[in-house]
Design an enzyme around this catalytic site. Structure first.
Site, short mmCIF file in Angstrom:
data_model
loop_
_atom_site.label_atom_id
_atom_site.label_comp_id
_atom_site.label_asym_id
_atom_site.label_seq_id
_atom_site.Cartn_x
_atom_site.Cartn_y
_atom_site.Cartn_z
N THR A 172 0.86 -1.20 0.00
CA THR A 172 0.00 0.00 0.00
C THR A 172 0.89 1.24 0.00
O THR A 172 1.56 1.53 1.00
CB THR A 172 -0.91 0.04 1.25
OG1 THR A 172 -1.67 -1.17 1.28
CG2 THR A 172 -1.85 1.23 1.19
N LYS B 190 -7.14 2.17 -3.18
CA LYS B 190 -6.69 1.63 -1.88
C LYS B 190 -6.59 2.75 -0.84
O LYS B 190 -6.94 2.57 0.33
CB LYS B 190 -5.35 0.92 -2.07
CG LYS B 190 -4.73 0.36 -0.82
CD LYS B 190 -5.56 -0.76 -0.22
CE LYS B 190 -4.95 -1.26 1.08
NZ LYS B 190 -5.89 -2.05 1.87
N LYS C 121 0.36 5.05 8.74
CA LYS C 121 1.09 5.30 7.48
C LYS C 121 0.09 5.62 6.35
O LYS C 121 0.28 6.57 5.59
CB LYS C 121 1.93 4.07 7.14
CG LYS C 121 2.68 4.08 5.82
CD LYS C 121 2.05 3.24 4.71
CE LYS C 121 1.84 1.79 5.02
NZ LYS C 121 1.26 1.03 3.91
P1 NAP Z 1 4.51 -6.46 7.80
O1 NAP Z 1 4.09 -7.75 8.38
O2 NAP Z 1 5.06 -5.41 8.70
O3 NAP Z 1 5.56 -6.75 6.64
C1 NAP Z 1 6.30 -5.71 6.05
C2 NAP Z 1 7.32 -6.30 5.10
O4 NAP Z 1 8.13 -5.23 4.57
C3 NAP Z 1 8.29 -7.28 5.77
O5 NAP Z 1 8.62 -8.28 4.84
C4 NAP Z 1 9.49 -6.38 6.06
O6 NAP Z 1 10.71 -7.08 6.22
C5 NAP Z 1 9.52 -5.57 4.79
N1 NAP Z 1 10.32 -4.35 4.91
C6 NAP Z 1 10.03 -3.25 5.63
N2 NAP Z 1 11.02 -2.33 5.47
C7 NAP Z 1 11.94 -2.87 4.63
C8 NAP Z 1 13.16 -2.41 4.07
N3 NAP Z 1 13.65 -1.19 4.33
N4 NAP Z 1 13.84 -3.26 3.26
C9 NAP Z 1 13.36 -4.48 2.98
N5 NAP Z 1 12.20 -4.98 3.46
C10 NAP Z 1 11.49 -4.17 4.28
O7 NAP Z 1 3.31 -5.74 7.02
P2 NAP Z 1 2.04 -6.37 6.29
O8 NAP Z 1 0.89 -6.28 7.21
O9 NAP Z 1 2.39 -7.65 5.63
O10 NAP Z 1 1.79 -5.24 5.20
C11 NAP Z 1 2.54 -5.14 4.01
C12 NAP Z 1 1.89 -4.07 3.13
O11 NAP Z 1 0.55 -4.43 2.85
C13 NAP Z 1 1.82 -2.69 3.79
O12 NAP Z 1 1.97 -1.70 2.80
C14 NAP Z 1 0.41 -2.66 4.38
O13 NAP Z 1 -0.07 -1.35 4.53
C15 NAP Z 1 -0.35 -3.44 3.32
N6 NAP Z 1 -1.56 -4.13 3.77
C16 NAP Z 1 -1.61 -4.77 4.98
C17 NAP Z 1 -2.78 -5.42 5.36
C18 NAP Z 1 -2.91 -6.11 6.69
O14 NAP Z 1 -4.06 -6.32 7.10
N7 NAP Z 1 -1.86 -6.51 7.35
C19 NAP Z 1 -3.87 -5.43 4.49
C20 NAP Z 1 -3.78 -4.81 3.25
C21 NAP Z 1 -2.61 -4.16 2.90
P3 NAP Z 1 11.12 -7.63 7.70
O15 NAP Z 1 10.37 -8.92 7.86
O16 NAP Z 1 12.58 -7.78 7.63
O17 NAP Z 1 10.67 -6.57 8.68
#
Ligand code: NAP
Length: 289
Positions: free
Chosen positions: A95, A170, A238
């Protein structure tokens, strides 16, 4: 299909697992390498850097937290973009804001690559069940190439329009989501102050037309004070920030968005950032003060 998958957090790990179960060959990268182990045990190839993913694939999916993370993984020292064979496809499910998305699409084009914005609606459980909704911005032909993958990871694909339009849809979706969560928390605060139990409030309000349907999924978290993350509160903050940036770029005033954004900032200051977005309610609980 051979797929490079970068970003194995809450969402990416489950989306990649569904692709693997459907028989697609995966090359995976995650900054914290252990998060790739389960997929690797099941046959995925582990890449040591994003660049290594690109050396093995012509199709890369990213599911990363923020625009900065996306930019670093795509264009940083070990970024995947410079190593992709020409005319490859980058599908960005993270996102991110529309103007950033358009910038990514332009940079990809300049490098002879193709780009789709493909953020998703739906949280941990829909990701696990393969029931996400994909919101697409980009060319129909590129979407057609990967529709089969979206059908595995999701239950619906909406081609919103050109590059940036998936991210735009989104953005407005998550602005409503975060505000509905905060508004529900405030309704509980006033209702309990008036002497109505949380249980009665949840039962009555969540069964009525004023509540957003997703709030039903947050009821147990609120009643049981169990705030393990499905959608981390910090990513809701965010998204409100990115919506605010977008409103500035569009010369649009969104006063209630700005107020809600600060509420989420306060929740982060109190250390609730890595909890579920439902933890916004903790701001209003007297025992938390
Ligand atoms: P998350 O569990 O925090 O995962 C974030 C991912 O990004 C992890 O793989 C993390 O790696 C990686 N990352 C962050 N900073 C980085 C960097 N500088 N270099 C390389 N990798 C990096 O988040 P999530 O919930 O899966 O969400 C991922 C995306 O989908 C976000 O944009 C969120 O807004 C969106 N989203 C989330 C949901 C939800 O319900 N969770 C629903 C729809 C959309 P590490 O494992 O090393 O930290």
């Amino acid at each position: 299909m051979k797929v490079g998958f970068i970003g194995l957090g809450i969402m990416g790990s489950r989306m990649a697992a569904n692709l693997q179960q459907a028989g697609h060959e995966l090359v995976v990268y995650n900054r914290t390498q252990q998060k790739a182990d389960k997929l690797v045990e099941q046959g995925a190839t582990k890449a040591g850097t994003p660049e290594e993913v690109a050396k093995a694939c012509r199709l890369v999916i990213t599911m990363l937290s923020t625009p900065d993370a996306v930019e670093e993984v795509a264009f940083g020292n070990d970024g995947f973009m410079k190593a992709l064979p020409g005319n490859s496809l980058w599908v960005n499910c993270s996102t991110v804001n529309p103007s950033f998305t358009i910038k990514m699409a332009h940079q990809a084009k300049k490098m002879g690559q193709r780009y789709l914005d493909a953020p998703v609606s739906g949280s941990l459980v829909p990701a696990e069940k393969g029931e996400l909704i994909f919101l697409i911005g980009g060319d129909a032909a590129d979407l057609e190439q990967v529709q089969e993958l979206f059908n595995v990871m999701g239950k619906e694909t909406v081609h919103v329009g050109a590059h940036g339009q998936g991210a735009s849809m989104k953005m407005v979706n998550n602005m409503m989501l975060a505000q509905a969560m905060a508004s529900f928390a405030e309704a509980l605060k006033l209702g309990t102050a008036l002497g109505i139990s949380e249980e009665k409030l949840c039962e009555t309000l969540l069964g009525g037309p004023a509540a957003a349907p997703f709030l039903n999924l947050k009821k147990d978290k609120i009643l049981k004070r169990e705030f393990s993350p499905q959608f981390p509160l910090e990513w809701a903050h965010k998204d409100l920030h990115l919506a605010s940036v977008t409103a500035y770029e569009q010369n649009v005033a969104l006063p209630s968005l700005q107020a809600t954004k600060e509420l989420y900032a306060q929740a982060k200051e109190k250390g609730f950032g890595e909890e579920d977005l439902a933890a916004i309610y903790r701001l209003f609980l007297s025992e938390e003060k």
